[in-house]
Write an enzyme that holds these catalytic residues in place. Structure first.
Site, PDB file in Angstrom:
ATOM      1  N   THR A  62      80.350 -41.513  74.910  1.00  0.00           N
ATOM      2  CA  THR A  62      80.339 -41.291  76.354  1.00  0.00           C
ATOM      3  C   THR A  62      80.329 -42.619  77.099  1.00  0.00           C
ATOM      4  O   THR A  62      80.479 -43.684  76.496  1.00  0.00           O
ATOM      5  CB  THR A  62      79.188 -40.325  76.752  1.00  0.00           C
ATOM      6  OG1 THR A  62      79.361 -39.978  78.125  1.00  0.00           O
ATOM      7  CG2 THR A  62      77.811 -40.940  76.539  1.00  0.00           C
ATOM      8  N   LYS A  66      84.116 -44.986  76.163  1.00  0.00           N
ATOM      9  CA  LYS A  66      85.248 -44.140  75.758  1.00  0.00           C
ATOM     10  C   LYS A  66      86.511 -44.950  75.477  1.00  0.00           C
ATOM     11  O   LYS A  66      87.274 -44.619  74.584  1.00  0.00           O
ATOM     12  CB  LYS A  66      85.512 -43.070  76.815  1.00  0.00           C
ATOM     13  CG  LYS A  66      84.459 -41.981  76.781  1.00  0.00           C
ATOM     14  CD  LYS A  66      84.804 -40.834  77.690  1.00  0.00           C
ATOM     15  CE  LYS A  66      83.723 -39.771  77.573  1.00  0.00           C
ATOM     16  NZ  LYS A  66      83.981 -38.603  78.386  1.00  0.00           N
ATOM     17  N   ALA A 129      90.310 -41.734  89.415  1.00  0.00           N
ATOM     18  CA  ALA A 129      91.373 -42.188  88.511  1.00  0.00           C
ATOM     19  C   ALA A 129      90.777 -42.903  87.305  1.00  0.00           C
ATOM     20  O   ALA A 129      91.399 -43.776  86.708  1.00  0.00           O
ATOM     21  CB  ALA A 129      92.335 -43.107  89.262  1.00  0.00           C
TER      22      ALA A 129
HETATM   23  P1  ATR Z   1      84.817 -42.110  83.985  1.00  0.00           P
HETATM   24  O1  ATR Z   1      85.250 -42.654  82.661  1.00  0.00           O
HETATM   25  O2  ATR Z   1      83.520 -41.350  83.922  1.00  0.00           O
HETATM   26  O3  ATR Z   1      85.894 -41.363  84.706  1.00  0.00           O
HETATM   27  P2  ATR Z   1      85.268 -44.585  85.356  1.00  0.00           P
HETATM   28  O4  ATR Z   1      86.416 -44.813  84.470  1.00  0.00           O
HETATM   29  O5  ATR Z   1      84.344 -45.714  85.608  1.00  0.00           O
HETATM   30  O6  ATR Z   1      84.388 -43.387  84.849  1.00  0.00           O
HETATM   31  O7  ATR Z   1      85.826 -44.034  86.772  1.00  0.00           O
HETATM   32  C1  ATR Z   1      85.013 -43.817  87.846  1.00  0.00           C
HETATM   33  C2  ATR Z   1      85.803 -43.170  89.001  1.00  0.00           C
HETATM   34  O8  ATR Z   1      84.878 -42.949  90.067  1.00  0.00           O
HETATM   35  C3  ATR Z   1      86.898 -44.053  89.570  1.00  0.00           C
HETATM   36  O9  ATR Z   1      87.924 -43.231  90.084  1.00  0.00           O
HETATM   37  C4  ATR Z   1      86.159 -44.783  90.716  1.00  0.00           C
HETATM   38  O10 ATR Z   1      86.974 -45.264  91.776  1.00  0.00           O
HETATM   39  P3  ATR Z   1      87.586 -46.757  91.701  1.00  0.00           P
HETATM   40  O11 ATR Z   1      88.751 -46.669  90.783  1.00  0.00           O
HETATM   41  O12 ATR Z   1      87.939 -47.063  93.110  1.00  0.00           O
HETATM   42  O13 ATR Z   1      86.471 -47.620  91.175  1.00  0.00           O
HETATM   43  C5  ATR Z   1      85.314 -43.652  91.249  1.00  0.00           C
HETATM   44  N1  ATR Z   1      84.155 -44.140  91.985  1.00  0.00           N
HETATM   45  C6  ATR Z   1      82.982 -44.581  91.481  1.00  0.00           C
HETATM   46  N2  ATR Z   1      82.136 -44.909  92.476  1.00  0.00           N
HETATM   47  C7  ATR Z   1      82.785 -44.665  93.660  1.00  0.00           C
HETATM   48  C8  ATR Z   1      82.429 -44.763  95.043  1.00  0.00           C
HETATM   49  N3  ATR Z   1      81.219 -45.179  95.424  1.00  0.00           N
HETATM   50  N4  ATR Z   1      83.357 -44.400  95.969  1.00  0.00           N
HETATM   51  C9  ATR Z   1      84.577 -43.948  95.600  1.00  0.00           C
HETATM   52  N5  ATR Z   1      84.972 -43.829  94.296  1.00  0.00           N
HETATM   53  C10 ATR Z   1      84.086 -44.175  93.343  1.00  0.00           C
END
Ligand code: ATR
Length: 279
Positions: A62, A66, A129
């Site tokens: 996790t 990943k 994304a």
């Molecule tokens: P996971 O593997 O769990 O999907 P990740 O790869 O770190 O985690 O992705 C986190 C997602 O949450 C991304 O889309 C991120 O947006 P950014 O690409 O702009 O970073 C989004 N995210 C996390 N915190 C955010 C916030 N405070 N506001 C908007 N988007 C956020």
């Protein structure tokens, strides 16, 4: 001798996988034990080598490993390689092989809760994304006629996801503001970010005010059981789903892969619901 399975992540203390895995072993008389392992990024390679050395036959992966785990595995299934993310590893002929079931688990949960066999020609909004969005986007590529919008805070990341992903005929990358403005055009909205997860439970990546009448809104967050986004969606008349069924299915699929045994994920969901009441 009992088999040992586990999950690696950081943080991992609040993972509910040990609870539902160990309960499923007991119910199904599987002679195994499942443990959560907190691993520091710098120790990832030695943790994986150590697991092989002590005879671990499979483990889940996790956040935040990943993608990072891939270089340390012996092989990666082509779908997981495409998604650039692994959530389950199995020992096969002495080799650790990585797979990714996240998208499949989400889709099965979605179809069940929408009470349909398939989706076609729907207009879908993916919020986020990251790794989870990537897996879901790839899994949706089995449906050719979907219109998919990907909305992300960092638009370039959504562009990258579109470039990497599947055979979708029609995908548009938009900002979170645009997604908010177009929200009444979507049949399905799936929220894949961690925004709204406990303890930041009052946050939502987009504000829901005006949904299509028949909209279905899925949030992969399961703690809290109803995220702010789902609360707003429900108040706007949508059918909603949280990430609990996806989590139960991910665990059930891992057990099936490791032991060949099908387990009842509905029972896992019951335990999850019960456990979350006390967190
Ligand atoms: P996971 O593997 O769990 O999907 P990740 O790869 O770190 O985690 O992705 C986190 C997602 O949450 C991304 O889309 C991120 O947006 P950014 O690409 O702009 O970073 C989004 N995210 C996390 N915190 C955010 C916030 N405070 N506001 C908007 N988007 C956020």
């Amino acid at each position: 001798m009992s088999e040992l399975f586990g999950i690696i992540g950081n943080p991992i203390g609040h993972s509910l996988s040990p609870l539902i895995q160990n309960e499923a072993y007991e119910l199904n008389e599987i002679d195994a034990y499942f443990k959560a392992f907190h691993v520091e990024s710098k120790d990832l390679e030695s943790a994986i080598k150590g697991m092989k050395a002590i005879g671990v036959k499979g483990f889940m992966v996790t956040v935040p490993f990943k993608a990072k785990v891939i270089p340390f595995l012996d092989e990666v299934d082509p779908m997981a390689a495409k998604k650039k993310a692994v959530n389950v590893v199995q020992l096969i002929d002495g080799k650790f092989v990585g797979y990714n079931f996240d998208g499949e688990a989400w889709l099965k949960a979605l179809l069940e809760d929408m009470n349909t066999q398939s989706i076609d020609k729907e207009s879908i909004l993916i919020v986020g994304a990251g790794g989870a969005a990537q897996s879901i986007y790839h899994t949706l590529s089995q449906y050719e006629n979907l219109h998919i919008d990907i909305a992300n805070r960092t638009v370039v990341k959504a562009e990258e996801l579109k470039k990497l992903g599947g055979n979708h005929k029609q995908t548009t990358v938009i900002s979170l503001e645009e997604a908010e403005n177009k929200q009444n055009q979507y049949d399905i909205i799936v929220q894949t970010t961690s925004i709204g997860m406990w303890p930041e439970i009052n946050q939502s990546p987009i504000t829901i005010t005006n949904l299509k009448e028949s909209a279905f809104v899925s949030d992969i967050i399961y703690n809290p059981a109803e995220s702010e986004l789902l609360k707003q969606a429900r108040k706007n008349g949508a059918r909603t789903q949280n990430g609990m069924k996806m989590l139960a299915l991910q665990n059930a699929l891992a057990i099936e892969m490791w032991t060949g045994r099908k387990v009842d994920y509905e029972k896992m969901m019951k335990s999850l619901k019960e456990a979350l009441r006390f967190i």
